[in-house]
Design a protein around this motif. Structure first.
Motif, PDB file in Angstrom:
ATOM      1  N   UNK A  50      14.780  92.193  34.285  1.00 39.30           N
ATOM      2  CA  UNK A  50      15.558  90.962  34.098  1.00 39.30           C
ATOM      3  C   UNK A  50      14.738  89.757  34.549  1.00 39.30           C
ATOM      4  N   UNK A  51      13.845  89.361  33.697  1.00 37.50           N
ATOM      5  CA  UNK A  51      12.915  88.282  34.036  1.00 37.50           C
ATOM      6  C   UNK A  51      13.624  86.947  34.276  1.00 37.50           C
ATOM      7  N   UNK A  52      14.729  86.725  33.564  1.00 44.17           N
ATOM      8  CA  UNK A  52      15.409  85.428  33.654  1.00 44.17           C
ATOM      9  C   UNK A  52      16.554  85.414  34.674  1.00 44.17           C
ATOM     10  N   UNK A  53      16.774  86.552  35.305  1.00 41.60           N
ATOM     11  CA  UNK A  53      17.846  86.633  36.307  1.00 41.60           C
ATOM     12  C   UNK A  53      17.495  85.771  37.521  1.00 41.60           C
ATOM     13  N   UNK A  54      18.433  85.019  38.071  1.00 39.86           N
ATOM     14  CA  UNK A  54      18.124  84.255  39.291  1.00 39.86           C
ATOM     15  C   UNK A  54      17.665  85.204  40.400  1.00 39.86           C
ATOM     16  N   UNK A  55      16.619  84.801  41.110  1.00 36.56           N
ATOM     17  CA  UNK A  55      16.105  85.652  42.186  1.00 36.56           C
ATOM     18  C   UNK A  55      17.178  85.963  43.222  1.00 36.56           C
ATOM     19  N   UNK A  56      18.090  85.033  43.426  1.00 35.85           N
ATOM     20  CA  UNK A  56      19.145  85.242  44.423  1.00 35.85           C
ATOM     21  C   UNK A  56      19.993  86.465  44.088  1.00 35.85           C
ATOM     22  N   UNK A  57      20.187  86.724  42.797  1.00 30.68           N
ATOM     23  CA  UNK A  57      20.990  87.880  42.386  1.00 30.68           C
ATOM     24  C   UNK A  57      20.269  89.183  42.725  1.00 30.68           C
ATOM     25  N   UNK A  58      18.963  89.174  42.575  1.00 24.89           N
ATOM     26  CA  UNK A  58      18.174  90.361  42.902  1.00 24.89           C
ATOM     27  C   UNK A  58      18.107  90.552  44.417  1.00 24.89           C
ATOM     28  N   UNK A  59      17.862  89.470  45.135  1.00 28.01           N
ATOM     29  CA  UNK A  59      17.745  89.543  46.596  1.00 28.01           C
ATOM     30  C   UNK A  59      19.069  89.907  47.263  1.00 28.01           C
ATOM     31  N   UNK A  60      20.174  89.695  46.567  1.00 29.14           N
ATOM     32  CA  UNK A  60      21.484  90.028  47.138  1.00 29.14           C
ATOM     33  C   UNK A  60      21.632  91.525  47.383  1.00 29.14           C
ATOM     34  N   UNK A  61      20.770  92.336  46.767  1.00 34.53           N
ATOM     35  CA  UNK A  61      20.826  93.784  46.968  1.00 34.53           C
ATOM     36  C   UNK A  61      19.984  94.254  48.151  1.00 34.53           C
ATOM     37  N   UNK A  62      19.263  93.345  48.771  1.00 35.18           N
ATOM     38  CA  UNK A  62      18.406  93.742  49.894  1.00 35.18           C
ATOM     39  C   UNK A  62      19.184  94.395  51.043  1.00 35.18           C
ATOM     40  N   UNK A  63      20.373  93.896  51.407  1.00 33.07           N
ATOM     41  CA  UNK A  63      21.106  94.571  52.490  1.00 33.07           C
ATOM     42  C   UNK A  63      21.428  96.036  52.190  1.00 33.07           C
ATOM     43  N   UNK A  64      21.625  96.364  50.912  1.00 32.07           N
ATOM     44  CA  UNK A  64      21.863  97.758  50.553  1.00 32.07           C
ATOM     45  C   UNK A  64      20.632  98.607  50.821  1.00 32.07           C
ATOM     46  N   UNK A  65      19.465  98.029  50.538  1.00 35.23           N
ATOM     47  CA  UNK A  65      18.214  98.747  50.802  1.00 35.23           C
ATOM     48  C   UNK A  65      18.080  99.034  52.286  1.00 35.23           C
ATOM     49  N   UNK A  66      18.345  98.029  53.095  1.00 37.19           N
ATOM     50  CA  UNK A  66      18.255  98.224  54.544  1.00 37.19           C
ATOM     51  C   UNK A  66      19.304  99.227  55.026  1.00 37.19           C
ATOM     52  N   UNK A  67      20.506  99.121  54.496  1.00 34.33           N
ATOM     53  CA  UNK A  67      21.607  99.975  54.952  1.00 34.33           C
ATOM     54  C   UNK A  67      21.349 101.456  54.682  1.00 34.33           C
ATOM     55  N   UNK A  68      20.650 101.749  53.596  1.00 30.57           N
ATOM     56  CA  UNK A  68      20.449 103.153  53.214  1.00 30.57           C
ATOM     57  C   UNK A  68      19.005 103.615  53.410  1.00 30.57           C
TER      58      UNK A  68
END
Length: 227
Positions: free
Chosen positions: A143-161
């Motif tokens: 998703x090249x045109x997706x706002x970076x904020x939408x992608x970065x919003x998944x970072x807490x899931x990465x940390x959590x698991x």
């Protein structure tokens, strides 16, 4: 002759003619579930998909066959705009191989079923949880045109698991973190920061994820590309 008018039964019959016992043995060595496999390489399944064209109703029927190659064909011929969250949930109930999961994740990302990421991450089943992080990785890359904020919003899931020690989960969590970090400079900094935090974790799995991702995210070739 198969084509767009071929039904699920005809396509499965065609797949049966391509069966390879030798390939089935080889697939098992790569951790692919082979108890219901025909041993057909993915490029050959994709060639069948190109002939069959897209048909979402037929894809549902192919999936119900429980045959590895028929399920891959279902994923390759499903219509993303018609794929519902319930379809994805039903298919996820049958996940039994990292290969099927990763192909399904690409489809789910294309269908923009983002609400399933946190749901799948919370699921205790190994392959369903893997699907969440395969989706994050796919979205970060494609998703090249997706706002970076939408992608970065998944970072807490990465940390959590990051402490899930199961092989197919930890590798997918690592994959998701690396994919976010390689997306662009804006995503690289927070991904690298998380990698460094995880590398200092008292948890063995989190440490492995952090160190492995950190090595890739500090590579000279990557840094040169991002700049």
């Amino acid at each position: 002759m198969i084509g767009p008018s071929s039904d699920a039964t005809e396509l499965i019959a065609h797949l049966e003619t391509l069966r390879s016992e030798e390939n089935i043995v080889g697939m098992a060595r790569f951790g692919i579930a082979t108890n219901r496999a025909l041993g057909i390489p993915n490029p050959d399944v994709k060639a069948v998909a190109r002939q069959a064209k897209k048909d979402h109703a037929r894809a549902r029927q192919l999936w119900r066959s429980d045959i590895r190659e028929a399920r891959l064909l279902a994923l390759f011929t499903s219509e993303p705009k018609q794929l519902t969250a319930d379809d994805a949930r039903n298919w996820a109930n049958d996940f039994n191989s990292w290969e099927i999961v990763d192909c399904a994740a690409d489809l789910f990302v294309e269908a923009r079923l983002d609400e399933l990421v946190s749901e799948f991450a919370a699921d205790e089943r190994e392959f369903v949880r893997r699907a969440a992080f395969a989706m994050i990785s796919g979205a970060a890359v494609h998703r090249k045109k997706e706002p970076d904020a939408a992608i970065l919003a998944w970072m807490p899931l990465i940390e959590a698991h990051s402490g899930d020690p199961r092989n197919f989960v930890r590798k997918a969590v690592n994959w998701a973190l690396r994919s976010i970090g390689k997306r662009n400079l804006a995503c690289h900094a927070p991904a690298l920061a998380l990698a460094r935090t995880l590398a200092e974790s008292p948890d063995k799995t989190a440490r492995w994820i952090g160190k492995d991702a950190g090595r890739e995210l500090t590579g000279e070739k990557l840094l040169a590309r991002l700049r």
